[in-house]
Design a protein around this motif. Structure first.
Motif, PDB file in Angstrom:
ATOM      1  N   TYR A  67       0.678  -1.107  -0.332  1.00  0.00           N
ATOM      2  CA  TYR A  67       0.199  -0.360  -0.100  1.00  0.00           C
ATOM      3  C   TYR A  67       0.902   1.258  -0.178  1.00  0.00           C
ATOM      4  O   TYR A  67       0.676   2.575  -0.836  1.00  0.00           O
ATOM      5  CB  TYR A  67      -1.069   0.009   0.561  1.00  0.00           C
ATOM      6  N   SER A  68       2.430   1.080   0.434  1.00  0.00           N
ATOM      7  CA  SER A  68       3.322   2.459   0.795  1.00  0.00           C
ATOM      8  C   SER A  68       3.775   2.386  -0.161  1.00  0.00           C
ATOM      9  O   SER A  68       4.234   3.647  -0.635  1.00  0.00           O
ATOM     10  CB  SER A  68       3.779   2.245   2.324  1.00  0.00           C
ATOM     11  N   GLN A  71       1.372   3.984  -3.094  1.00  0.00           N
ATOM     12  CA  GLN A  71       1.173   5.637  -2.558  1.00  0.00           C
ATOM     13  C   GLN A  71       2.024   6.678  -2.941  1.00  0.00           C
ATOM     14  O   GLN A  71       2.281   7.635  -3.554  1.00  0.00           O
ATOM     15  CB  GLN A  71       0.899   5.925  -1.786  1.00  0.00           C
ATOM     16  N   ILE A  72       3.458   6.163  -2.841  1.00  0.00           N
ATOM     17  CA  ILE A  72       4.869   6.313  -2.979  1.00  0.00           C
ATOM     18  C   ILE A  72       4.640   6.838  -4.855  1.00  0.00           C
ATOM     19  O   ILE A  72       5.835   7.895  -4.502  1.00  0.00           O
ATOM     20  CB  ILE A  72       6.218   5.688  -2.628  1.00  0.00           C
ATOM     21  N   GLU A  75       1.725   9.448  -5.816  1.00  0.00           N
ATOM     22  CA  GLU A  75       3.044  10.667  -4.999  1.00  0.00           C
ATOM     23  C   GLU A  75       4.184  11.191  -6.515  1.00  0.00           C
ATOM     24  O   GLU A  75       4.393  12.578  -5.794  1.00  0.00           O
ATOM     25  CB  GLU A  75       3.633  10.361  -3.979  1.00  0.00           C
ATOM     26  N   ARG A  98      -7.356   2.740  -3.470  1.00  0.00           N
ATOM     27  CA  ARG A  98      -7.139   4.746  -2.834  1.00  0.00           C
ATOM     28  C   ARG A  98      -5.651   4.856  -2.814  1.00  0.00           C
ATOM     29  O   ARG A  98      -5.375   5.974  -3.392  1.00  0.00           O
ATOM     30  CB  ARG A  98      -7.956   4.236  -2.036  1.00  0.00           C
ATOM     31  N   CYS A  99      -5.399   4.007  -2.712  1.00  0.00           N
ATOM     32  CA  CYS A  99      -4.416   3.833  -2.592  1.00  0.00           C
ATOM     33  C   CYS A  99      -2.894   4.108  -4.475  1.00  0.00           C
ATOM     34  O   CYS A  99      -1.996   4.310  -4.162  1.00  0.00           O
ATOM     35  CB  CYS A  99      -3.028   3.129  -2.084  1.00  0.00           C
ATOM     36  N   ALA A 129      -5.533  10.586  -0.660  1.00  0.00           N
ATOM     37  CA  ALA A 129      -5.491   9.615  -0.612  1.00  0.00           C
ATOM     38  C   ALA A 129      -4.529   9.696  -2.130  1.00  0.00           C
ATOM     39  O   ALA A 129      -4.175  10.824  -2.563  1.00  0.00           O
ATOM     40  CB  ALA A 129      -5.939   7.877  -0.418  1.00  0.00           C
TER      41      ALA A 129
END
Lengths: 142, 544
Positions: A67-68, A71-72, A75, A98-99, A129
Motif C-alpha cells: 500500500y505504501s 502511494q509513493i 505521489e 485508494r492507494c 490518498a
C-alpha cells in the motif's frame, strides 16, 4: 493479464512481461517491472517516465507494505498501470484503489458483484490518498 | 462533545453495511476463517475462550448519557447483562454471537458509536486524559486533536495492514493521566516560546513482552502538521518494520533497532515527502471540531463549600473527587472496583444509573478512564452529596480511587484465549486482604496492576506494584514487579525474583506494603520510597 472488471484503465495493457526490480535496474529499457514486498519502491522513481506497468506483489494479504509502495509511486507522479498481484482479496481492494492501484491480478477469483458493492460502499472519505476522493474536511468547508 | 455530521454518520453506517456483508459471506462459507479474522478484528470482534468478545470504541473516553444507555441496552439484549470497561477507555462484551454483531453495530450507529479499529493490526481508538476539559492543569482541551486524529486515521488506506497494532494517546497537561510514553505515539500539547500550539511527539513506547518508555522524537511539532508527521512515522514503520516475527513487529522495536537518532532522521525525511501531499487537516476544520468541545455553560458565583458532616461522604470526597478548573465545580470519579468485584465490570442497571446521573449532574457528559473507572467531569460541589447518595444506592460509591484496591486487571484466563493465568481472582484476593479502608488510606496512592500474560493488557509494567501471571509447568504462577509508573515520571517495573502461587502473591504484596510503611518518610508515596531506598530492601522483605 487481469480480467476486464479487474482493470480500471482505458488504455491498452502492455504486452511486455514484468521483470524483477534487479533486472530492471540493470537494463532500464524495460517498461514493465515487478516489485516484491520489502523492495524499495523509491529505486524506481528516476525511471518512471518510461515505465507503463508496475506490479506490486502481496505475498500474504496481511502484508501491507505494498500500500505504501503504491502511494509513493502515485505521489511521485507515476501515471502508468499499477497492478496488485498475489494474495489480493476483495475486502482489500477498496483501499488498494485508494492507494492508486488500477488493476488487479489476484491468485484466487473475485466475485464481480461483491467487488462492485465493495467499491461503491463508501461515499465519503476522511483523508486524502492517491484517488480522486475529496476528503470530508474539504467538503465541510467548501 | 463531538457530534456527528452527515459525513461521519454516512461513514459509520457504511461500515455497518460492510461488516454485515462480511459476516454474511463468512457464514455462507465464501470467506475462510483465516481471511475473516483480520476483517472482524478490525471491527473489534475477538474469538475468546467461550464466545466472541466485542470491543466498542469510546473515542478518547468521552461519551454522553444516551450513548451510555445504549451500552446498557447492548449488555442486556446481546450479552449477559453487563459490560467491561477496558484499559483503553473502551468497553467490551464477553458473550457475543457472531450473527448478532452486525445488529449491535447498527444499534451503536444510532447513537454515533462504532467498533472501528478497536483491535487487529490497525490504528486503534485514541486515548486521552479523562479529565480533559475539566482539569485545572491543561493548556487546552486535547480532545479536538484526538477527534481530528480519530477521523484522519479511520480507514486510512495506506495503513490498512500495518505490521502490528498502533496506539495513540493525546494529553495537554503536565500531569500525565494517559500514560502517553507507554504508547506507540504519545502526544503532549504544548506552547513554544512564541506562544504557538504544537506537540511533543514521543514514539516507540509500549508494554507487552518488550516494554519501552517512548523517547522524545520531536520536541515541538507545529500543531498544523500533526497528521502529516504521524503519516510519516507510520509510513517509515509500515515499510521497514519487521514482519517475520509477531513479537517484534511493533514500532517500538523498529525505534529500538534503528536507534532514536536514525529513526528520527528517517521520519523527518519521509515527512518532507509527505508534506507535498497536503494531507494535513486545515485549521478551519480544527476550529470546527473545537466548537464541539466548548466548555459547558458553567454557572458563576457558586460556593466552593462542601458540607462534610456525613463522615462516609467526606471520605469519598477526599478520595474520589478532584479539583475542577471552574469555581464551584468538581470532577467526580466513580470507582468500578468494589471489594469482591471484577475491575471494570458494570451491570446494565448500573450503566443506566450512571447515564442518568451524568445527565442530571454533569452536563450530560462522562468519561471512561484507562484505570477502568468512570468520571463525571463537571459536577457542582453543592450537588455532590445528592450524587454520592445516588451512587451509594447503586453500589458505585467505593471511595478507593488510586488506592491499592483500585486495581487494573485484564480479563485473564477467565475469558481470554491468550492468557496464561487468571487475573480477576488475584485482584479480588488482594482487594479482600486490604479491604479495610483505613489501612488502604494509610498506604496512600498505590497503583497495582495485574496482567494474566506477557501481553500486558493489565499494564503490569506500569504499576507501582505490578503482577504478571505466567504458566509455569502447567500451573499458574505470579511474578511481582516494583517501581513502574505510567505517569509523567514513566518507568518500567522490575521483577523481584521467583514467582508465587495465587495466595503467595497476595502475601508478597503485603510484605512489600509492610516494608514501605516501615521505611517511608513524611509525605512519600510508595513509589517515592521505592525510588529513594531502591529495590534491595523490598526484595529482602519479600524473600527473607
Amino acid at each position: 493479464m487481469a480480467d476486464d472488471f479487474l482493470r480500471f484503465r482505458d488504455d491498452e495493457p502492455t504486452e511486455e512481461p514484468a521483470v524483477t526490480l534487479d533486472a530492471f535496474l540493470d537494463q532500464t529499457n524495460s517498461s514493465a517491472v515487478r516489485l516484491e514486498a520489502g523492495e524499495d519502491v523509491r529505486l524506481l522513481l528516476p525511471h518512471l517516465h518510461h515505465i507503463s506497468l508496475i506490479e506490486v506483489d502481496f505475498p500474504r494479504f496481511r502484508d501491507g507494505r505494498g500500500y505504501s509502495s503504491a502511494q509513493i509511486l502515485r505521489e511521485a507522479g507515476y501515471k502508468g498501470e499499477l497492478r496488485a498481484t498475489g494474495d489480493v482479496l476483495v475486502d482489500q481492494m477498496d483501499h488498494m484503489r485508494r492507494c492508486g492501484f488500477d488493476s488487479f491480478a489476484p491468485n484466487a477469483p473475485i466475485d464481480p458483484e461483491v467487488l462492485r458493492a465493495t467499491l461503491d460502499r463508501y461515499a465519503f472519505r476522511y483523508q486524502t490518498a492517491a484517488d480522486a476522493a475529496v476528503p470530508v474536511w474539504k467538503l465541510r468547508h467548501g | 462533545m463531538y457530534k456527528y455530521d452527515q459525513y461521519d454518520q454516512a461513514i459509520v453506517d457504511a461500515r455497518v453495511d460492510e461488516f454485515r456483508d462480511q459476516v454474511r459471506r463468512r457464514l455462507a462459507g465464501q470467506i475462510t476463517e483465516d481471511q475473516f479474522k483480520p476483517l472482524r478484528l478490525k471491527n473489534g470482534l475477538y474469538l475468546q475462550l467461550h464466545a466472541y468478545m466485542l470491543r466498542v470504541a469510546i473515542p478518547y473516553g468521552t461519551l454522553n448519557g444516551k450513548q451510555m444507555r445504549m451500552l446498557g441496552h447492548i449488555a442486556r439484549k446481546y450479552d449477559r447483562g453487563y459490560g467491561h470497561f477496558t484499559t483503553r477507555q473502551n468497553i467490551q462484551y464477553n458473550w457475543i454471537k457472531l450473527q448478532d454483531a452486525p445488529d449491535i453495530l447498527a444499534d451503536l450507529a444510532t447513537v454515533e458509536m462504532h467498533a472501528i479499529q478497536t483491535s487487529g493490526e490497525s490504528i486503534r481508538n485514541l486515548s486521552s486524559d479523562q479529565y480533559a476539559g475539566a482539569a485545572a492543569d491543561e493548556i487546552a482541551d486535547p480532545r479536538p486533536w484526538a477527534e481530528l486524529l480519530r477521523q484522519a486515521t479511520t480507514f486510512h488506506p495506506e495503513f490498512s495492514y500495518l505490521p502490528r497494532k498502533f496506539k495513540i494517546a493525546v494529553t495537554a497537561a503536565d500531569e500525565d493521566r494517559a500514560a502517553i510514553r507507554l504508547h506507540d505515539i504519545g502526544l503532549k500539547l504544548v506552547r513554544n516560546a512564541a506562544g504557538e500550539l504544537g506537540f511533543e511527539v514521543y514514539i516507540g513506547g509500549g508494554m507487552g513482552r518488550t516494554p519501552f518508555v517512548a523517547p522524545l522524537i520531536r520536541p515541538f511539532l507545529p500543531a498544523a502538521n500533526l497528521f502529516s508527521y504521524l503519516e510519516a512515522a507510520l509510513r517509515v514503520w509500515n515499510r521497514n518494520g519487521r514482519r517475520d516475527n509477531i513479537h517484534k513487529q511493533r514500532i517500538k522495536i523498529l525505534v529500538h533497532d534503528l536507534g532514536q537518532e536514525e529513526f528520527t532522521r528517517q521520519v523527518e525525511a519521509e515527512w518532507q515527502h509527505i508534506l507535498g501531499n497536503a494531507s494535513d487537516v486545515p485549521l478551519v476544520e480544527v476550529e470546527r471540531i473545537a466548537t464541539h468541545f466548548a466548555p459547558p455553560p458553567f454557572e458563576t458565583g457558586l460556593s466552593d463549600a462542601i458540607d462534610r458532616s456525613d463522615p462516609d461522604f467526606a471520605l469519598w470526597v477526599d478520595q474520589n473527587v478532584k479539583p475542577h478548573k471552574a469555581p464551584g465545580y468538581a470532577i467526580v470519579n466513580i470507582s468500578l472496583k468494589p471489594v469482591g468485584g471484577i475491575p471494570g465490570d458494570v451491570s446494565a442497571e448500573q450503566i443506566d444509573v450512571i447515564a442518568d446521573l451524568a445527565e442530571r449532574y454533569s452536563f450530560d457528559e462522562l468519561r471512561a478512564t484507562h484505570a477502568q473507572n468512570i468520571v463525571l467531569p463537571h459536577v457542582r460541589k453543592r450537588d455532590l452529596y445528592e450524587l454520592w447518595t445516588a451512587l451509594a444506592d447503586a453500589g458505585l460509591a467505593t471511595p478507593n480511587l488510586d488506592l491499592i484496591s483500585d486495581i487494573i486487571a485484564c480479563p485473564g484466563l477467565d475469558y481470554c484465549s491468550l492468557a496464561n493465568a487468571r487475573s480477576i481472582p488475584v485482584a479480588q484476593k488482594i482487594a479482600d486482604r486490604f479491604a479495610d479502608l483505613g489501612r488502604q488510606r494509610e498506604l496512600g496512592e498505590l497503583k497495582l496492576k495485574i496482567s494474566g500474560c506477557i501481553n500486558a493488557c493489565g499494564h503490569h509494567h506500569a504499576g507501582h506494584i505490578g503482577i504478571l501471571g505466567v504458566d509455569r509447568k502447567g500451573t499458574e504462577n505470579y511474578q511481582l514487579l516494583l517501581g513502574g509508573s505510567g505517569a509523567e515520571d514513566a518507568s518500567l517495573g522490575k521483577i523481584t525474583g521467583p514467582g508465587f502461587n495465587e495466595d503467595g502473591i497476595v502475601d508478597a504484596v503485603e510484605r512489600v506494603t509492610d516494608k514501605y510503611l516501615a521505611v517511608r518518610q513524611e509525605g512519600e508515596r510508595f513509589l517515592d520510597t521505592y525510588r529513594r531506598v531502591g529495590f534491595e530492601p523490598f526484595k529482602e522483605a519479600i524473600y527473607g
